[in-house]
Design a protein around this motif. Structure first.
Motif, PDB file in Angstrom:
ATOM      1  N   UNK A 235       3.975  -0.290   7.792  1.00 13.75           N
ATOM      2  CA  UNK A 235       3.330   0.936   7.291  1.00 13.75           C
ATOM      3  C   UNK A 235       2.954   0.836   5.821  1.00 13.75           C
ATOM      4  N   UNK A 236       3.676   0.019   5.047  1.00 14.37           N
ATOM      5  CA  UNK A 236       3.438  -0.067   3.604  1.00 14.37           C
ATOM      6  C   UNK A 236       2.695  -1.340   3.208  1.00 14.37           C
ATOM      7  N   UNK A 237       2.133  -2.020   4.191  1.00 18.08           N
ATOM      8  CA  UNK A 237       1.260  -3.171   3.939  1.00 18.08           C
ATOM      9  C   UNK A 237       0.105  -3.098   4.941  1.00 18.08           C
TER      10      UNK A 237
ATOM     11  N   UNK B  91       0.840  -1.198   0.000  1.00 14.41           N
ATOM     12  CA  UNK B  91       0.000   0.000   0.000  1.00 14.41           C
ATOM     13  C   UNK B  91       0.877   1.251   0.000  1.00 14.41           C
ATOM     14  N   UNK B  92       0.231   2.388  -0.069  1.00 12.51           N
ATOM     15  CA  UNK B  92       0.916   3.636   0.212  1.00 12.51           C
ATOM     16  C   UNK B  92       1.480   3.575   1.626  1.00 12.51           C
ATOM     17  N   UNK B  93       2.534   4.353   1.892  1.00 11.22           N
ATOM     18  CA  UNK B  93       3.065   4.452   3.254  1.00 11.22           C
ATOM     19  C   UNK B  93       2.025   5.162   4.116  1.00 11.22           C
ATOM     20  N   UNK B  94       1.473   4.453   5.076  1.00  9.15           N
ATOM     21  CA  UNK B  94       0.394   4.984   5.903  1.00  9.15           C
ATOM     22  C   UNK B  94       0.906   5.759   7.115  1.00  9.15           C
TER      23      UNK B  94
ATOM     24  N   UNK C 140      -5.490   0.116   3.269  1.00  4.07           N
ATOM     25  CA  UNK C 140      -4.705   1.072   2.506  1.00  4.07           C
ATOM     26  C   UNK C 140      -5.030   0.963   1.026  1.00  4.07           C
ATOM     27  N   UNK C 141      -4.570   1.926   0.235  1.00  3.23           N
ATOM     28  CA  UNK C 141      -4.749   1.866  -1.209  1.00  3.23           C
ATOM     29  C   UNK C 141      -3.681   0.935  -1.781  1.00  3.23           C
ATOM     30  N   UNK C 142      -4.107  -0.205  -2.299  1.00  2.63           N
ATOM     31  CA  UNK C 142      -3.154  -1.214  -2.750  1.00  2.63           C
ATOM     32  C   UNK C 142      -2.512  -0.804  -4.066  1.00  2.63           C
ATOM     33  N   UNK C 143      -1.185  -0.902  -4.124  1.00  2.00           N
ATOM     34  CA  UNK C 143      -0.462  -0.678  -5.365  1.00  2.00           C
ATOM     35  C   UNK C 143      -0.618  -1.886  -6.281  1.00  2.00           C
ATOM     36  N   UNK C 144      -0.683  -1.651  -7.573  1.00  2.00           N
ATOM     37  CA  UNK C 144      -0.421  -2.729  -8.523  1.00  2.00           C
ATOM     38  C   UNK C 144       1.056  -2.674  -8.845  1.00  2.00           C
ATOM     39  N   UNK C 145       1.619  -3.807  -9.222  1.00  2.00           N
ATOM     40  CA  UNK C 145       3.055  -3.844  -9.496  1.00  2.00           C
ATOM     41  C   UNK C 145       3.422  -2.873 -10.619  1.00  2.00           C
ATOM     42  N   UNK C 146       2.557  -2.730 -11.621  1.00  2.00           N
ATOM     43  CA  UNK C 146       2.871  -1.870 -12.764  1.00  2.00           C
ATOM     44  C   UNK C 146       2.865  -0.403 -12.396  1.00  2.00           C
TER      45      UNK C 146
END
Length: 229
Positions: A211-213, A19-22, A217-223
């Protein structure tokens, strides 16, 4: 270690994604149930409250044991309370928004993976029973020092048990183990403060992963992930 068959989709849904760093606003909501590996979150003043934090829960010896009698073998003294508490009592009184189970490494040599899963599941259920609204994160065990004989390969058997226990109970699983392994499969030297306990550097890395999982949170896609590694 699995005693039931779960679908790959259910297991994947339990795993926290990047995710974004929360930030500390997120980590400040978390109570950490710690063993000797992660107890440095308190003893090394890694949280915003420093060594006075009431959010690191461990027994008097600085550990929490995953075992068949966990409730009676592990007692906490939490600042602001006037007595030692069992985990069900502590959870029922404090009712944390989020509890992260960062424990189990002190128990693996006395339990098979199947026994470990059974005991771990009972801890999750105890939390859910005494504080139904608390969100539960189950963190993977980290590899130990080479002298411990507990490598990333050994940890996998117990981490599979944790993942299955989390998925069965509707909790979430945080996979942190691989980030801490050196090329030989044991805990990286700069992360080891001795006896497999995490150093300040290791604990900073752990908090970065938390913090980043994050939950919700807003999940990142790998791309789309352009964050620095």
């Amino acid at each position: 270690p699995a005693t039931t068959t779960l679908s790959p989709a259910l297991l994947d849904a339990a795993i926290l994604k990047k995710t974004q760093d929360l930030g500390t606003d997120y980590t400040s909501k978390i109570v950490f149930l710690c063993d000797s590996v992660t107890y440095g979150l308190k003893s090394l003043s890694m949280l915003v409250e420093g060594r006075e934090t009431a959010r690191v829960w461990s027994g008097p010896a600085g550990s929490y044991y995953i075992g068949k009698a966990s409730d009676t073998d592990n007692l906490f003294y939490i600042p602001g309370t006037d007595q030692l508490l069992t985990l069900p009592e502590a959870v029922g009184r404090i009712k944390p928004e989020i509890i992260l189970i960062a424990a189990g490494a002190d128990s693996v040599f006395s339990l098979t993976p199947a026994e470990f899963k059974e005991c771990y599941a009972s801890i999750i259920n105890s939390i859910k029973t005494n504080s139904p609204n608390t969100k539960i994160i189950c963190m993977s065990l980290l590899p130990g020092s080479k002298s411990s004989g507990f490598s990333i390969g050994d940890a996998k058997y117990y981490n599979d048990a944790i993942l299955y226990a989390a998925a069965e109970a509707g909790a979430r699983y945080l996979d942190a183990a691989s980030a801490f392994a050196a090329s030989n499969g044991y805990l990286r030297g700069d992360y080891d403060a001795g006896s497999s306990r995490l150093s300040t550097t290791g604990l900073k890395t752990l908090l970065d992963i938390i913090r980043t999982h994050g939950i919700n949170g807003d999940t990142f896609s790998e791309s789309n992930d352009t964050s620095e590694s």
